[in-house]
Design a protein around this motif. Structure first.
Motif, PDB file in Angstrom:
ATOM      1  N   SER A  87      44.562  38.702  43.089  1.00 38.95           N
ATOM      2  CA  SER A  87      44.922  38.247  44.436  1.00 38.95           C
ATOM      3  C   SER A  87      43.713  37.665  45.160  1.00 38.95           C
ATOM      4  O   SER A  87      43.875  36.937  46.151  1.00 38.95           O
ATOM      5  CB  SER A  87      45.512  39.403  45.259  1.00 38.95           C
ATOM      6  OG  SER A  87      44.517  40.366  45.586  1.00 38.95           O
ATOM      7  N   TRP A  88      42.512  37.977  44.668  1.00 38.49           N
ATOM      8  CA  TRP A  88      41.302  37.411  45.263  1.00 38.49           C
ATOM      9  C   TRP A  88      41.000  36.076  44.585  1.00 38.49           C
ATOM     10  O   TRP A  88      41.171  35.929  43.372  1.00 38.49           O
ATOM     11  CB  TRP A  88      40.117  38.373  45.101  1.00 38.49           C
ATOM     12  CG  TRP A  88      40.337  39.684  45.771  1.00 38.49           C
ATOM     13  CD1 TRP A  88      40.729  39.896  47.057  1.00 38.49           C
ATOM     14  CD2 TRP A  88      40.195  40.993  45.178  1.00 38.49           C
ATOM     15  NE1 TRP A  88      40.836  41.264  47.306  1.00 38.49           N
ATOM     16  CE2 TRP A  88      40.516  41.940  46.179  1.00 38.49           C
ATOM     17  CE3 TRP A  88      39.816  41.436  43.904  1.00 38.49           C
ATOM     18  CZ2 TRP A  88      40.467  43.309  45.941  1.00 38.49           C
ATOM     19  CZ3 TRP A  88      39.774  42.794  43.668  1.00 38.49           C
ATOM     20  CH2 TRP A  88      40.091  43.725  44.679  1.00 38.49           C
ATOM     21  N   ASP A  89      40.531  35.144  45.368  1.00 41.96           N
ATOM     22  CA  ASP A  89      40.232  33.810  44.845  1.00 41.96           C
ATOM     23  C   ASP A  89      38.863  33.815  44.182  1.00 41.96           C
ATOM     24  O   ASP A  89      37.886  33.271  44.682  1.00 41.96           O
ATOM     25  CB  ASP A  89      40.280  32.785  45.985  1.00 41.96           C
ATOM     26  CG  ASP A  89      39.996  31.370  45.501  1.00 41.96           C
ATOM     27  OD1 ASP A  89      40.181  31.116  44.304  1.00 41.96           O
ATOM     28  OD2 ASP A  89      39.575  30.539  46.335  1.00 41.96           O
ATOM     29  N   THR A  90      38.807  34.466  43.019  1.00 42.82           N
ATOM     30  CA  THR A  90      37.572  34.546  42.252  1.00 42.82           C
ATOM     31  C   THR A  90      37.926  34.744  40.788  1.00 42.82           C
ATOM     32  O   THR A  90      39.024  35.238  40.465  1.00 42.82           O
ATOM     33  CB  THR A  90      36.675  35.698  42.764  1.00 42.82           C
ATOM     34  OG1 THR A  90      35.398  35.624  42.130  1.00 42.82           O
ATOM     35  CG2 THR A  90      37.294  37.059  42.494  1.00 42.82           C
ATOM     36  N   ALA A  91      37.049  34.357  39.889  1.00 43.21           N
ATOM     37  CA  ALA A  91      37.324  34.513  38.456  1.00 43.21           C
ATOM     38  C   ALA A  91      37.309  35.991  38.066  1.00 43.21           C
ATOM     39  O   ALA A  91      36.482  36.766  38.568  1.00 43.21           O
ATOM     40  CB  ALA A  91      36.290  33.746  37.637  1.00 43.21           C
ATOM     41  N   ILE A  92      38.222  36.375  37.185  1.00 46.76           N
ATOM     42  CA  ILE A  92      38.325  37.773  36.751  1.00 46.76           C
ATOM     43  C   ILE A  92      38.026  37.875  35.260  1.00 46.76           C
ATOM     44  O   ILE A  92      38.688  37.258  34.421  1.00 46.76           O
ATOM     45  CB  ILE A  92      39.734  38.337  37.025  1.00 46.76           C
ATOM     46  CG1 ILE A  92      40.072  38.245  38.515  1.00 46.76           C
ATOM     47  CG2 ILE A  92      39.833  39.779  36.529  1.00 46.76           C
ATOM     48  CD1 ILE A  92      39.121  39.016  39.427  1.00 46.76           C
ATOM     49  N   LEU A  93      36.996  38.675  34.939  1.00 52.17           N
ATOM     50  CA  LEU A  93      36.647  38.968  33.554  1.00 52.17           C
ATOM     51  C   LEU A  93      37.152  40.364  33.229  1.00 52.17           C
ATOM     52  O   LEU A  93      36.960  41.295  34.025  1.00 52.17           O
ATOM     53  CB  LEU A  93      35.140  38.913  33.335  1.00 52.17           C
ATOM     54  CG  LEU A  93      34.456  37.546  33.294  1.00 52.17           C
ATOM     55  CD1 LEU A  93      34.489  36.860  34.656  1.00 52.17           C
ATOM     56  CD2 LEU A  93      33.013  37.687  32.831  1.00 52.17           C
ATOM     57  N   LEU A  94      37.779  40.512  32.090  1.00 53.72           N
ATOM     58  CA  LEU A  94      38.281  41.811  31.660  1.00 53.72           C
ATOM     59  C   LEU A  94      37.311  42.362  30.624  1.00 53.72           C
ATOM     60  O   LEU A  94      37.230  41.862  29.514  1.00 53.72           O
ATOM     61  CB  LEU A  94      39.689  41.639  31.080  1.00 53.72           C
ATOM     62  CG  LEU A  94      40.573  42.862  30.930  1.00 53.72           C
ATOM     63  CD1 LEU A  94      42.028  42.453  30.756  1.00 53.72           C
ATOM     64  CD2 LEU A  94      40.135  43.724  29.770  1.00 53.72           C
ATOM     65  N   ASN A  95      36.555  43.386  31.013  1.00 56.28           N
ATOM     66  CA  ASN A  95      35.546  43.968  30.136  1.00 56.28           C
ATOM     67  C   ASN A  95      36.212  44.960  29.186  1.00 56.28           C
ATOM     68  O   ASN A  95      36.881  45.897  29.614  1.00 56.28           O
ATOM     69  CB  ASN A  95      34.470  44.679  30.966  1.00 56.28           C
ATOM     70  CG  ASN A  95      33.344  45.220  30.110  1.00 56.28           C
ATOM     71  OD1 ASN A  95      33.455  46.291  29.517  1.00 56.28           O
ATOM     72  ND2 ASN A  95      32.245  44.486  30.044  1.00 56.28           N
ATOM     73  N   LEU A  96      36.038  44.738  27.878  1.00 58.11           N
ATOM     74  CA  LEU A  96      36.750  45.517  26.878  1.00 58.11           C
ATOM     75  C   LEU A  96      35.794  46.220  25.928  1.00 58.11           C
ATOM     76  O   LEU A  96      34.936  45.586  25.308  1.00 58.11           O
ATOM     77  CB  LEU A  96      37.679  44.594  26.073  1.00 58.11           C
ATOM     78  CG  LEU A  96      38.473  45.239  24.938  1.00 58.11           C
ATOM     79  CD1 LEU A  96      39.444  46.283  25.476  1.00 58.11           C
ATOM     80  CD2 LEU A  96      39.229  44.168  24.146  1.00 58.11           C
ATOM     81  N   GLY A  97      35.944  47.539  25.814  1.00 56.34           N
ATOM     82  CA  GLY A  97      35.155  48.333  24.885  1.00 56.34           C
ATOM     83  C   GLY A  97      36.050  48.988  23.849  1.00 56.34           C
ATOM     84  O   GLY A  97      37.274  48.871  23.899  1.00 56.34           O
ATOM     85  N   GLY A  98      35.430  49.697  22.899  1.00 61.15           N
ATOM     86  CA  GLY A  98      36.227  50.365  21.880  1.00 61.15           C
ATOM     87  C   GLY A  98      35.380  51.236  20.970  1.00 61.15           C
ATOM     88  O   GLY A  98      34.163  51.089  20.913  1.00 61.15           O
ATOM     89  N   GLY A  99      36.031  52.121  20.257  1.00 58.15           N
ATOM     90  CA  GLY A  99      35.333  53.019  19.352  1.00 58.15           C
ATOM     91  C   GLY A  99      35.486  52.643  17.898  1.00 58.15           C
ATOM     92  O   GLY A  99      34.862  53.254  17.031  1.00 58.15           O
ATOM     93  N   SER A 100      36.318  51.645  17.612  1.00 57.60           N
ATOM     94  CA  SER A 100      36.511  51.184  16.240  1.00 57.60           C
ATOM     95  C   SER A 100      37.009  49.745  16.290  1.00 57.60           C
ATOM     96  O   SER A 100      37.489  49.280  17.325  1.00 57.60           O
ATOM     97  CB  SER A 100      37.543  52.054  15.507  1.00 57.60           C
ATOM     98  OG  SER A 100      38.834  51.867  16.057  1.00 57.60           O
TER      99      SER A 100
END
Length: 311
Positions: free
Chosen positions: A92-105
């Motif tokens: 809803s905010w007028d800004t770019a959104i990065l989805l930070n993704l981690g994992g264990g395998s």
């Protein structure tokens, strides 16, 4: 003189180079009370994993002389809960959104990325905005391989980048660890496996001992060091990575002023992330963009392209 602070990475437009770093900005709602988040170039979400994580026990943060240490442990609601609950607020905010993704395998990364891709396609069908980019955090321990960090060994990191790239068409930035055996080689590998950008650096492994209790302050022994203390080293690593690849580089590590950001851009960064400084200055994002414009005007710089990678 007309001044432009905008930049573009993998087709994603950032109105200015300031992205709020993962883990220091939550999902944005807490900071929205202090200023208009649409002033930002972008926000990288709190680190997400396939399944919800409660995070580490014991102390999670500790202030140092020139920064802070953290051992949060990727506490998060899981990818599904984020996609169903938090993402709409962020978009809803007028800004770019990065989805930070981690994992264990590798399997965890792949399955989470598949769910993110399915969400992307569903939002396109429904004409709803989704996340603009995945920021793949490869600094997580590889649980199935005896705790080796994916971000240290190029061969291990390749498996993750390749697996995620195979299941999503979203712009993909890979977040690199300062512990990588060869940062230039790691960045080049990411480019070769189809990453659209690399971001660096993550925190440095560090330690604090309570001399009265005679043990580490943190339950896990070590923690991640961030803040101004790491900036000179982070700047060097960003410079080395930028020289090794043709894809955009997002620089981070101790940035707490517009001048700091300019250094990273001169070292080759297309954009920068601001982390620890958000805890010092709750309006950091808005003030940094204003100060950058003032610097550019004073120096006669009309576009960041004029200074990017000049060192």
């Amino acid at each position: 003189m007309t001044i432009s602070t905008s930049t573009e990475i993998a087709g994603v437009r950032f109105k200015n180079p300031f992205i709020m770093a993962s883990g220091t900005f939550g999902f944005g709602k807490e900071y929205a009370r202090f200023y208009d988040l649409s002033l930002l170039g972008g926000i990288s979400s709190k680190g997400l994993t396939l399944h919800p994580k409660a995070g580490n026990k014991g102390n999670r943060v500790y202030e140092t002389a020139a920064g802070m240490m953290n051992s949060v442990g990727l506490e998060n609601p899981g990818v599904e809960a984020f996609l169903d609950g938090e993402l709409d607020r962020m978009t809803s905010w007028d800004t770019a959104i990065l989805l930070n993704l981690g994992g264990g395998s590798v399997e965890d990364y792949r399955e989470a990325a598949e769910r993110i891709e399915a969400d992307r396609l569903a939002r396109i069908r429904d004409n709803r905005r989704g996340a603009d980019m995945i920021e793949l955090n490869i600094s997580c321990p590889n649980v199935k391989e005896g705790g080796i960090a994916f971000g240290i060994d190029t061969g291990e990191a390749r498996k993750v980048v390749r697996a995620v790239r195979a299941v999503t068409r979203m712009p993909l930035a890979v977040k690199l660890s300062p512990g990588a055996k060869d940062i230039a080689e790691m960045a080049a590998m990411c480019e070769g496996e189809g990453a659209d950008a690399v971001s660096l650096v993550n925190t440095f492994t560090a330690m604090k001992i309570d001399i009265r209790k005679r043990k580490s302050v943190f339950a896990n022994g070590y923690a991640g060091l961030s803040g101004p203390a790491i900036k000179p080293i982070a700047l060097r690593l960003v410079h080395q990575a930028a020289k090794a690849v043709k894809i955009p580089v997002i620089g981070m590590g101790g940035i707490s002023s517009a001048e700091d950001a300019v250094e990273f851009i001169m070292a080759g960064a297309h954009a920068v992330q601001v982390g620890t400084y958000n805890f010092v200055n709750l309006r950091a994002g808005a003030e940094l963009e204003r100060d950058l414009r003032a610097f550019m005007e004073a120096e006669g710089i009309s576009s960041l392209d004029e200074i990017r990678g000049i060192v």
